[in-house]
Design an enzyme around this catalytic site. Structure first.
Site, PDB file in Angstrom:
ATOM      1  N   LEU A 145      -1.686  17.286  68.464  1.00 17.20           N
ATOM      2  CA  LEU A 145      -1.362  15.921  68.901  1.00 17.20           C
ATOM      3  C   LEU A 145      -2.180  14.908  68.115  1.00 17.20           C
ATOM      4  O   LEU A 145      -1.651  13.922  67.596  1.00 17.20           O
ATOM      5  CB  LEU A 145      -1.697  15.763  70.387  1.00 17.20           C
ATOM      6  CG  LEU A 145      -0.580  15.833  71.401  1.00 17.20           C
ATOM      7  CD1 LEU A 145       0.259  17.073  71.245  1.00 17.20           C
ATOM      8  CD2 LEU A 145      -1.123  15.754  72.820  1.00 17.20           C
ATOM      9  N   ARG A 225      -4.109  15.021  79.537  1.00 13.98           N
ATOM     10  CA  ARG A 225      -3.921  15.355  80.948  1.00 13.98           C
ATOM     11  C   ARG A 225      -4.600  14.264  81.762  1.00 13.98           C
ATOM     12  O   ARG A 225      -5.652  13.747  81.356  1.00 13.98           O
ATOM     13  CB  ARG A 225      -4.536  16.720  81.290  1.00 13.98           C
ATOM     14  CG  ARG A 225      -3.715  17.921  80.848  1.00 13.98           C
ATOM     15  CD  ARG A 225      -2.419  18.077  81.653  1.00 13.98           C
ATOM     16  NE  ARG A 225      -1.614  19.203  81.214  1.00 13.98           N
ATOM     17  CZ  ARG A 225      -0.649  19.153  80.295  1.00 13.98           C
ATOM     18  NH1 ARG A 225      -0.373  18.015  79.699  1.00 13.98           N
ATOM     19  NH2 ARG A 225       0.046  20.240  79.986  1.00 13.98           N
ATOM     20  N   ASP A 249       0.671   8.533  79.850  1.00 15.66           N
ATOM     21  CA  ASP A 249       1.804   9.456  80.029  1.00 15.66           C
ATOM     22  C   ASP A 249       1.482  10.496  81.103  1.00 15.66           C
ATOM     23  O   ASP A 249       2.379  11.160  81.606  1.00 15.66           O
ATOM     24  CB  ASP A 249       2.078  10.168  78.696  1.00 15.66           C
ATOM     25  CG  ASP A 249       3.373  10.963  78.724  1.00 15.66           C
ATOM     26  OD1 ASP A 249       4.404  10.394  79.158  1.00 15.66           O
ATOM     27  OD2 ASP A 249       3.373  12.145  78.328  1.00 15.66           O
ATOM     28  N   GLU A 254       0.898  13.729  89.664  1.00 16.39           N
ATOM     29  CA  GLU A 254       2.218  13.431  89.089  1.00 16.39           C
ATOM     30  C   GLU A 254       3.303  13.897  90.046  1.00 16.39           C
ATOM     31  O   GLU A 254       3.177  14.996  90.614  1.00 16.39           O
ATOM     32  CB  GLU A 254       2.368  14.113  87.730  1.00 16.39           C
ATOM     33  CG  GLU A 254       1.389  13.568  86.707  1.00 16.39           C
ATOM     34  CD  GLU A 254       1.532  14.211  85.318  1.00 16.39           C
ATOM     35  OE1 GLU A 254       2.464  15.001  85.109  1.00 16.39           O
ATOM     36  OE2 GLU A 254       0.704  13.907  84.464  1.00 16.39           O
ATOM     37  N   HIS A 273       5.168  11.477  81.968  1.00 18.54           N
ATOM     38  CA  HIS A 273       4.775  12.731  81.299  1.00 18.54           C
ATOM     39  C   HIS A 273       5.937  13.220  80.421  1.00 18.54           C
ATOM     40  O   HIS A 273       6.441  14.338  80.590  1.00 18.54           O
ATOM     41  CB  HIS A 273       4.372  13.809  82.317  1.00 18.54           C
ATOM     42  CG  HIS A 273       3.575  14.915  81.688  1.00 18.54           C
ATOM     43  ND1 HIS A 273       2.649  15.660  82.361  1.00 18.54           N
ATOM     44  CD2 HIS A 273       3.563  15.404  80.412  1.00 18.54           C
ATOM     45  CE1 HIS A 273       2.102  16.553  81.558  1.00 18.54           C
ATOM     46  NE2 HIS A 273       2.652  16.415  80.353  1.00 18.54           N
ATOM     47  N   ALA A 276       6.361  14.106  74.923  1.00 19.53           N
ATOM     48  CA  ALA A 276       6.775  15.164  73.990  1.00 19.53           C
ATOM     49  C   ALA A 276       8.278  15.446  74.061  1.00 19.53           C
ATOM     50  O   ALA A 276       8.773  16.302  73.330  1.00 19.53           O
ATOM     51  CB  ALA A 276       5.997  16.440  74.285  1.00 19.53           C
TER      52      ALA A 276
END
Ligand code: NAD
Length: 307
Positions: A145, A225, A249, A254, A273, A276
């Site tokens: 990343l 995270r 994100d 969550e 989230h 990606a």
């Protein structure tokens, strides 16, 4: 390891239809099928998004995510179950998302999108918009990343610095700090982008002290995270103007609870989230799984092995 039955756990539907991956792997040696929790117990190997206890009956678990913080690593190790993850495939998607966040802040696109919902025609104050060229981003964690972000930020003429445990140089990163130098690294950057895995070492890596160290005009970006950031401290820092904004994100909880103040803040961009997400995701996963099936058949080590 003998793999005759490969299950695609239905939890992958959080990211793509399981049948897409099943069909993409149809020509491999094992029988491939879409399975639920019960069906997974009969498989030698399972490709999954979620973790279920029934997977303890399998010999190999492949996570379609890079993060593996929700898997019981010790138990898997004790039972001799192989766990592999999907690191290596998110550099482009997450890299582009992070560039999108930064462009949105600099060029005020987030502000205009909010205004459009209210049919408002307001130009920004003259000294609010800026260009990314010449601005700085500090990327914390320089793996897939982090490098994906760094390469793209470089292409737009940004000054890229980073934090890496070893401090060893990385192509396209002007200065690499060690983890001990985190405060110095983040203190002057316009953007701080977090791209580390969640580990004991990185839990709440960014807390009250780090946020106070950051520049008042800076933005925190978190695509790693949620728990890498002390979320309460972040809310306070945003309310008190210690930093200017954030693009997030991932969250400690969550989906982000409806009553979180982060939803309403003007300078906060919340994404679900999904940094990606890309329609080619299942193909990348098929490539990783196919590679490991071949390696296993040849008696070689699994790639991306976590346990
Ligand atoms: P990676 O393994 O390729 O890279 C992680 C890097 O962080 C490694 O280079 C590692 O050495 C480094 N690192 C670990 N601890 C560190 C520390 N204390 N300080 C500095 N560097 C440290 O993994 P990746 O594919 O880049 O993914 C990183 C994390 O991002 C994943 O673990 C996952 O939690 C998260 N992720 C999120 C999304 C998303 O959709 N938002 C997508 C992919 C990955």
């Amino acid at each position: 390891m003998q793999i005759d039955q490969l299950g695609i756990h239905d939890s992958v539907s959080a990211v793509f239809p399981p049948e897409q991956l099943r069909d993409a792997l149809a020509d491999t040696a094992p029988a491939v099928s879409v399975v639920d929790d019960e069906g997974a117990r009969d498989c030698d190997a399972v490709v999954t998004f979620a973790y279920e206890e029934g997977f303890l009956e399998c010999e190999w678990i492949h996570s379609i995510q890079a993060g593996y913080d929700r898997f019981p690593l010790e138990e898997l190790e004790d039972r001799g179950i192989v766990l592999t993850n999907s690191t290596g495939i998110h550099g482009e998607s997450v890299g582009e998302t992070v560039l999108g966040y930064m462009l949105s802040v600099a060029r005020r696109l987030g502000q205009y999108a909010r205004q459009q919902e209210r049919t408002e025609w307001n130009r920004p104050d003259w000294d609010v918009p800026f260009t990314l060229a010449g601005e700085s981003v500090c990327v914390v964690g320089l793996g897939t990343l982090g490098r994906g972000i760094a390469t793209r930020a470089n292409a737009l003429g940004m000054e890229v610095t980073g934090v890496r445990r070893s401090g060893e140089p990385v192509e396209g990163v002007e200065r690499v700090y060690t983890s001990d130098e985190l405060h110095e690294a983040i203190s002057e950057a316009r953007f701080v982008a977090l791209a580390v895995p969640l580990t004991e070492e990185t839990e709440e890596l960014i807390g009250r002290t780090e946020l106070a160290t950051m520049d008042e005009g800076s933005h925190l970006i978190n695509v790693s995270r949620g728990s890498v950031v002390d979320q309460d401290a972040l809310v306070s820092a945003l309310e008190d103007g210690e930093i200017r904004g954030a693009a997030l994100d991932v969250f400690a909880e969550e989906p982000l609870p409806k009553d979180s103040p982060l939803w309403e803040m003007e300078e906060v961009l919340v994404t679900p989230h999904a940094a990606a997400y890309t329609r080619g995701y299942y193909e990348a996963i098929a490539g990783l799984v196919r590679g490991n099936l071949d390696r296993n058949a040849a008696g070689e080590e699994f790639e991306n092995r976590v346990v």
